[in-house]
Structure formats: C-alpha cells, structure tokens
Design an enzyme around this catalytic site. Structure first.
Site, PDB file in Angstrom:
ATOM      1  N   CYS A   1       0.833  -1.203   0.000  1.00  8.55           N
ATOM      2  CA  CYS A   1       0.000   0.000   0.000  1.00  8.55           C
ATOM      3  C   CYS A   1       0.873   1.260   0.000  1.00  8.55           C
ATOM      4  O   CYS A   1       1.682   1.463   0.902  1.00  8.55           O
ATOM      5  CB  CYS A   1      -0.904  -0.024   1.236  1.00  8.55           C
ATOM      6  SG  CYS A   1      -1.763   1.524   1.554  1.00  8.55           S
TER       7      CYS A   1
ATOM      8  N   CYS B   1       0.452   3.386   3.135  1.00  2.00           N
ATOM      9  CA  CYS B   1       1.134   2.796   4.292  1.00  2.00           C
ATOM     10  C   CYS B   1       2.625   3.109   4.247  1.00  2.00           C
ATOM     11  O   CYS B   1       3.222   3.486   5.260  1.00  2.00           O
ATOM     12  CB  CYS B   1       0.930   1.282   4.326  1.00  2.00           C
ATOM     13  SG  CYS B   1      -0.786   0.764   4.492  1.00  2.00           S
TER      14      CYS B   1
END
Length: 84
Positions: free
Chosen positions: A31, A34
C-alpha cells in the site's frame, strides 16, 4: 515500531494491561499510503519511547478476515488507539 502477530493484537484488544496507550497501525506493505506513513510512525515511536505510549504495527493484508471482524477495519492503513 514493534511488529505484532495475531495473538498479540487479540491480547491488546481484549486485555489492555500492557501499557497505558498503544497506537496500532494496520498496514499492507504494498500500500503506497502505508509506505508514505512509515517514517512518521518510526519518528513517533522514537519521540514516545520515554512515555507510556507504544507504537506498533500489524500486517493486515495477510489476515483480512481477522482485521475486518475483530478490528473493524476495511482499508489500509488504519490507525487504532488502545487505551488501558
């Protein structure tokens, strides 16, 4: 930033006696959001190391059903705060 496994997260959720406050980041390594937040959480962990705050992370993409049902999380990253 401490990496937690599933039993540790369950314990954190159900038995909040470890520390006063735990900031848990539920993430997925693929991600981009993230990854963008990672340095901020490392810095937060360094700054809070003398306080009663623990910063931890849990890889949620490998255990989506647990994340969805137990942590009520549907997307990454999700930041949860557990207070004793």
């Amino acid at each position: 930033v401490e990496s937690l496994d599933r039993p540790q997260v369950k314990k954190l959720k159900n038995d909040r006696t470890d520390t006063d406050v735990t900031v848990l980041v539920v993430y997925a390594p693929w991600c981009k959001y993230c990854r963008a937040l990672e340095n901020s959480f490392i810095e937060l962990a360094k700054n809070m190391s003398t306080d009663s705050v623990r910063v931890a992370k849990y890889r949620g993409d490998e255990d989506r059903e647990f994340v969805k049902s137990e942590l009520e999380t549907k997307s990454f990253p999700t930041i949860l705060v557990f207070k004793n």
